[in-house]
Design a protein around this motif. Structure first.
Motif, mmCIF file in Angstrom:
data_model
loop_
_atom_site.group_PDB
_atom_site.id
_atom_site.type_symbol
_atom_site.label_atom_id
_atom_site.label_comp_id
_atom_site.label_asym_id
_atom_site.label_seq_id
_atom_site.Cartn_x
_atom_site.Cartn_y
_atom_site.Cartn_z
ATOM 1 N N GLN A 142 38.017 -40.853 -11.674
ATOM 2 C CA GLN A 142 36.713 -41.322 -12.102
ATOM 3 C C GLN A 142 36.649 -41.503 -13.616
ATOM 4 O O GLN A 142 36.081 -42.468 -14.121
ATOM 5 C CB GLN A 142 35.623 -40.356 -11.635
ATOM 6 C CG GLN A 142 34.214 -40.863 -11.956
ATOM 7 C CD GLN A 142 33.156 -39.863 -11.584
ATOM 8 O OE1 GLN A 142 33.439 -38.755 -11.158
ATOM 9 N NE2 GLN A 142 31.901 -40.236 -11.758
ATOM 10 N N LEU A 165 36.368 -48.826 -7.293
ATOM 11 C CA LEU A 165 34.964 -48.682 -6.888
ATOM 12 C C LEU A 165 34.606 -49.868 -6.010
ATOM 13 O O LEU A 165 34.852 -51.017 -6.375
ATOM 14 C CB LEU A 165 34.059 -48.647 -8.122
ATOM 15 C CG LEU A 165 32.551 -48.870 -7.882
ATOM 16 C CD1 LEU A 165 31.949 -47.694 -7.109
ATOM 17 C CD2 LEU A 165 31.818 -49.077 -9.213
ATOM 18 N N SER A 215 37.118 -40.887 -0.113
ATOM 19 C CA SER A 215 36.113 -40.894 -1.183
ATOM 20 C C SER A 215 35.448 -39.519 -1.217
ATOM 21 O O SER A 215 35.125 -38.949 -0.164
ATOM 22 C CB SER A 215 35.051 -41.961 -0.919
ATOM 23 O OG SER A 215 34.094 -41.998 -1.941
ATOM 24 N N PRO A 216 35.263 -38.932 -2.420
ATOM 25 C CA PRO A 216 35.432 -39.543 -3.735
ATOM 26 C C PRO A 216 36.796 -39.305 -4.390
ATOM 27 O O PRO A 216 37.007 -39.748 -5.519
ATOM 28 C CB PRO A 216 34.344 -38.850 -4.551
ATOM 29 C CG PRO A 216 34.294 -37.462 -3.977
ATOM 30 C CD PRO A 216 34.558 -37.633 -2.499
ATOM 31 N N LEU A 233 35.704 -44.864 -4.740
ATOM 32 C CA LEU A 233 34.260 -44.625 -4.788
ATOM 33 C C LEU A 233 33.542 -45.748 -4.039
ATOM 34 O O LEU A 233 34.015 -46.890 -3.992
ATOM 35 C CB LEU A 233 33.787 -44.563 -6.239
ATOM 36 C CG LEU A 233 34.490 -43.488 -7.088
ATOM 37 C CD1 LEU A 233 34.151 -43.653 -8.561
ATOM 38 C CD2 LEU A 233 34.124 -42.098 -6.597
ATOM 39 N N GLY A 271 25.016 -44.178 -4.128
ATOM 40 C CA GLY A 271 26.380 -43.922 -3.692
ATOM 41 C C GLY A 271 26.448 -43.074 -2.443
ATOM 42 O O GLY A 271 25.474 -42.425 -2.056
ATOM 43 N N SER A 326 30.246 -41.524 -6.808
ATOM 44 C CA SER A 326 30.138 -42.973 -6.580
ATOM 45 C C SER A 326 28.885 -43.536 -7.235
ATOM 46 O O SER A 326 28.909 -44.622 -7.819
ATOM 47 C CB SER A 326 30.125 -43.266 -5.080
ATOM 48 O OG SER A 326 31.349 -42.900 -4.474
#
Length: 442
Positions: free
Chosen positions: A2, A126, A153-154, A158, A184, A189
């Motif tokens: 991330q 993403l 995910s995560p 995402l 999300g 997300s």
């Protein structure tokens, strides 16, 4: 993972892939390019991809100079090759969500696109779904399809939902300025999707989940559908009493609070309002609930083209003519004024119903030289010229769309009868002896 994605978003080096280059996907892709991101615009239609690569636009309110500038910058690449998805850090899905023959949701485009993405999904990406759908689609349907890749995910990728809020032809709000909802399937997300859209759009509104974002979009569309149905029903009621509903609306909207004006018409058009509410009513039934307002609104709005056809027949009868064999001109194929968007336009239904009753029907629309084959209709017509001489040759002119091109008073100098579904004629200043011989509001 991330952190790296967020760093690339902040540096505007994250490549954004937008799947679907139509009324939603193309303006979205251009906004991200204009914000400094490298963008790939995906579409399965090779003709669209080729046009975009030449710097051409096939959407009237998106100027070709804007597309040409995007292509010339080297930061916008049209593509029909889904393998290019591997190069994208963010993948935004903008594909159709139509209804089936029995008004059941058709998420097949979402599912197939998700499978195509899953086949090329890599860690660090993403994925955001923008297509309007019922609550639970993102986490119940898209997430399992993506996780069939073996990624999760995560931890690996995402996933979020961010509903499109396009209104083609509108000038006071744009893709960039309309507030963007983000929900999300997990907090990471939501954070990543919010960061991405915040880098290109004026305002982003995170919500607690993808389901809330999905439900919010449907609430917006249900709100409009129900209120349009209400004013259409009031039009029928007031009409039977000899009261002009347009004058009633003007009077009611002088109240500075507690009233919001909605306007009647020949039926609902556009991709959202005629279709999306039924996504919620279908999903509600799955949970043992009956969406009565939604179903009733759909019933009222869908009957309006038949009401218009009946008014045409009655108006012709008052002139001593039968609808069978009458020369009838329908003004406008677009579902609303001054755009080249005919998705779910009630004009097609009106033309078909008039033809079924024996009328000899033509249409006039400067945005559609030739009528396209649409989801339920193929009228096989081409537009007649927009001129007083042409208009004067018809027994009745039916105003279905209030294009500015139809506001020239000279057009109606020799017109015998107008059936107006948009209150267009009342807004035109005619010379003392000008205007159509007779006007009927429908």
């Amino acid at each position: 993972m991330q952190t790296t994605l967020l760093e690339r978003i902040r540096a505007r080096t994250a490549r954004v892939g937008v799947i679907g280059q139509g009324y939603v996907g193309l303006p979205l892709a251009l906004v991200f390019r204009e914000a400094g991101f490298p963008v790939t615009g995906f579409d399965i239609d090779p003709a669209k991809v080729a046009a975009l690569a030449r710097g051409e636009s096939y959407i009237q309110h998106i100027g070709p100079e804007r597309v040409a500038a995007a292509v010339a910058s080297g930061q916008y690449t049209p593509s029909a090759e889904f393998d290019d998805l591997r190069d994208c850090d963010a993948i935004l899905i903008c594909v159709p969500t139509p209804l089936g023959a029995h008004r059941d949701p058709d998420n097949s485009f979402i599912h197939e696109t998700a499978r195509q993405v899953a086949a090329r999904l890599r860690p660090g990406q993403l994925v955001v779904l923008e297509s309007t759908t019922y609550p639970g689609t993102t986490d119940e349907e898209v997430l399992p399809l993506l996780e069939a890749s073996g990624l999760r995910s995560p931890g690996d990728f995402l996933l979020a939902f961010s509903p499109e809020r396009e209104d083609p032809g509108r000038r006071d709000f744009t893709t960039k300025s309309i507030p963007k909802l983000i929900g999300g399937v997990n907090p990471a997300s939501t954070e990543a999707a919010a960061a991405l859209y915040s880098a290109a759009l004026d305002r982003v509104v995170p919500v607690s989940s993808s389901r809330v974002a999905e439900a919010s979009k449907l609430m917006e569309n249900v709100f409009r559908s129900v209120n349009v149905a209400l004013v259409n029903e009031l039009k029928l009621i007031f009409g039977s009493m000899g009261i002009d509903v347009w004058e009633v609306i003007r009077a009611a909207e002088t109240k500075p609070f507690g009233f919001m004006a909605f306007y009647p018409g020949p039926g609902l058009g556009g991709h959202c309002i005629p279709l999306d509410p039924f996504y919620l009513s279908w999903k509600a039934a799955e949970h043992g609930e009956w969406a009565r307002f939604i179903e009733l609104a759909g019933e009222i709005n869908s009957r309006m083209p038949r009401y218009v056809t009946d008014k045409v027949a009655e108006a012709l009868n008052e002139d001593g003519k039968a609808i069978k064999g009458s020369r009838t001109l329908v003004l406008g194929l677009s579902y609303k004024a001054n755009i080249d968007d005919d998705r779910e336009s009630p004009s097609y239904e009106i033309i078909t119903l008039l033809q079924e009753r024996g009328a000899r029907v033509d249409y006039c629309d400067p945005y559609f030289p030739v009528a396209r084959k649409v989801r339920k209709h193929d009228v096989g017509l081409a537009s007649v010229p927009c001129s007083p001489e042409v208009f004067a040759g018809y027994d009745v002119v039916v105003v279905a769309t209030a294009h500015d091109a139809f506001r020239d008073p000279a057009l109606y100098a020799g017109v015998k009868l107008v059936v107006d579904t948009r209150n267009l004629i009342a807004s035109i200043r005619f010379p003392a002896a000008g205007g159509p011989r007779r006007l009927v509001k429908a």
